[in-house]
Design an enzyme around this catalytic site. Structure first.
Site, PDB file in Angstrom:
ATOM      1  CD  GLU A 188      -2.965  -1.087   2.192  1.00  0.00           C
ATOM      2  OE1 GLU A 188      -2.664  -0.489   2.991  1.00  0.00           O
ATOM      3  OE2 GLU A 188      -4.115  -2.064   2.037  1.00  0.00           O
TER       4      GLU A 188
ATOM      5  CD  GLU B 172      -3.916  -5.823   3.877  1.00  0.00           C
ATOM      6  OE1 GLU B 172      -4.458  -5.107   5.156  1.00  0.00           O
ATOM      7  OE2 GLU B 172      -2.481  -5.739   4.150  1.00  0.00           O
TER       8      GLU B 172
HETATM    9  C1  FCB Z   1      -4.395  -2.278   5.761  1.00  0.00           C
HETATM   10  C2  FCB Z   1      -2.737  -2.389   6.391  1.00  0.00           C
HETATM   11  C3  FCB Z   1      -2.747  -3.210   7.542  1.00  0.00           C
HETATM   12  C4  FCB Z   1      -4.115  -3.283   8.012  1.00  0.00           C
HETATM   13  C5  FCB Z   1      -5.432  -2.991   7.480  1.00  0.00           C
HETATM   14  C6  FCB Z   1      -6.207  -2.764   8.223  1.00  0.00           C
HETATM   15  O1  FCB Z   1      -4.131  -0.405   5.343  1.00  0.00           O
HETATM   16  O2  FCB Z   1      -2.628  -2.858   5.065  1.00  0.00           O
HETATM   17  O3  FCB Z   1      -2.080  -3.553   7.598  1.00  0.00           O
HETATM   18  O4  FCB Z   1      -3.703  -2.490   9.356  1.00  0.00           O
HETATM   19  O5  FCB Z   1      -5.504  -1.960   6.745  1.00  0.00           O
END
Ligand code: FCB
Length: 443
Positions: free
Chosen positions: A169, A352
């Site tokens: 990210e 994620e």
């Molecule tokens: C993302 C991050 C991760 C976590 C989630 C909730 O932005 O990559 O580390 O904190 O959010």
């Protein structure tokens, strides 16, 4: 409550990779066995972390990693996504710290021994503080320091890794860290965000070239987050505002990688807010990827504004999670389909997806049906996108266990496993069992 997908879903096949994800600073602790990083400094600054906490101990994974590998194995997942802490494996002079490297080689060996695939992220926000002291991501040299670190660590890890992501990210590192100032290192100003972003993207491209040399047999790529931008009304002005927000926050990070250029919105930014682009940078940044990692949590809504390019409208009268993010699974399938239409993408992994919920541990159980239904609706969204032709190869739940949620400290729980931070006891939540049962019924 169960998670399930239609019988004919590609995600029901063992070809599809299911995993759980974590990041070094959020779980490891072991602060005395590594160099300080920007998050240590940020946590030590008054008023930055909501509960004044820090990552000194976190989930004490540094000491409990063996038990955590047992836990991961017990969930029956195919893969584990973790990140390497740069300040743990590198010394001040830039050479490898053997003890830090040993921590990861043992962990990766143990995962391999249990037949769990290893998805390693090389940078999940824990920049060594001594590099921040020289300007951090505002200094172009940091991209070359990253290249050197990647060269050393990938040689040291050898064939223990299945997949490398260069960065997690870069939007968060650049925008939250160097423009909004709400993440480490806490620098604020429109003139900084795009400069930091450019150096992060350059670091990514340089690292891809190192990976091609040192690790040609792994799947190498990057993890980008997307918060799709929706217009508040169907007025032309709001639609344009949402498009600009999308370019500013989302396309800004994918377009240079896929197309070798920033969005045209660049021309609307004041000159002092532009990145410092050198000749040849885009050739490096657009080095082809083996895979693209996509993180999705929520969408955002925008309206037109008199003085700014766009204005965000906070969610109102909609379902939200404990961190205040709207639950909007349709945004996920739409995002995947639209990226697939816009770019010529490599295979995608959802690296994620998950939700913070107000969990309660009662009689050693956490009955988080709200999180199970979040997973169900978002897995359905991924399945929809696959049915519409998007090539998605895997999905990682964020997160394996509750952990240090950045500026929110330990107040927000994203795990499918509950962590009692006093005793460090881990308890699989109902969502963890539902995920496990779903994964294990695949044929
Ligand atoms: C993302 C991050 C991760 C976590 C989630 C909730 O932005 O990559 O580390 O904190 O959010």
């Amino acid at each position: 409550m169960k998670i399930s997908l239609p019988n004919n879903s590609k995600m029901n096949s063992k070809e599809f990779t299911f995993g759980v994800a974590t990041a070094s600073f959020q779980i490891e602790g072991g602060v005395n066995d590594r160099l300080p990083c920007i998050w240590d400094t940020f946590c030590a600054t008054d008023g930055k972390i909501i509960d004044q906490s820090n990552g000194d101990t976190a989930c004490d994974h540094f000491n409990k990693w063996h038990q955590d590998v047992d836990l991961i194995e017990s969930l029956g997942v195919d893969a584990y996504r973790l990140s390497i802490s740069w300040p743990r494996v590198i010394k001040l002079d830039g050479s490898l710290n053997k003890a830090g490297v040993d921590f990861y080689t043992k962990l990766l060996d143990e995962l391999k021994a249990r037949n769990i695939k290893t998805f390693v992220t090389l940078y999940h926000w824990d920049l060594p503080q001594h590099l921040e002291n020289k300007g951090g991501w505002l200094n172009r040299d940091t991209a070359y320091a990253f290249e050197q670190y990647v060269d050393l660590i990938t040689k040291a890890l050898g064939n223990r890794v299945d997949s490398y992501a260069t960065l997690n990210e870069p939007f968060c590192s650049a925008y939250l860290g160097y423009e909004a100032g709400i993440h480490a290192p806490g620098i604020k100003g429109k003139e900084f965000g795009k400069k930091a972003a450019h150096h992060l993207l350059l670091a990514h491209g340089l690292a891809m070239q190192v990976l091609a040399k040192n690790s040609p047999n792994t799947q190498n790529g990057i993890v980008l987050n997307f918060t799709p931008a929706y217009a508040k009304t169907d007025s032309q002005a709001d639609i344009i505002a949402a498009q600009k927000a999308d370019d500013y926050f989302n396309q800004w990070y994918i377009k240079p990688i896929m197309d070798g250029a920033y969005p045209d919105l660049l021309n609307e930014l004041a000159p002092e807010n532009h990145p410092d682009i050198h000749e040849g940078d885009f050739d490096i940044i657009s080095t082809p990827l083996d895979f693209l990692g996509i993180n999705y949590y929520t969408r955002a809504v925008y309206e037109a504004d008199k003085s700014e390019l766009f204005k965000e409208v906070p969610p109102k009268d909609v379902a939200i999670t404990d961190i205040g993010w709207e639950i909007y699974p349709k945004g996920f399938s739409n995002l995947l389909v639209s990226l697939n239409e816009t770019y010529s993408l490599p295979p995608i992994y959802i690296t994620e997806n998950g939700a913070a919920m107000a969990d309660k541990l009662i009689d050693n159980e956490v009955n988080d049906i709200d999180r199970i239904s979040y997973y169900q609706s978002h897995l359905d969204a991924v399945n929809d996108a696959i049915e519409q032709g998007v090539n998605i190869q895997g999905y990682f739940a964020w997160s394996l266990m509750d952990n240090f949620e950045w500026a929110e400290g330990y107040t927000k729980r994203f795990g499918i496993v509950y962590v009692d931070y006093q005793s460090q006891v881990r308890t699989i939540k109902a969502s963890g069992f539902a995920y496990k049962n779903f994964i294990n019924q695949r044929s």
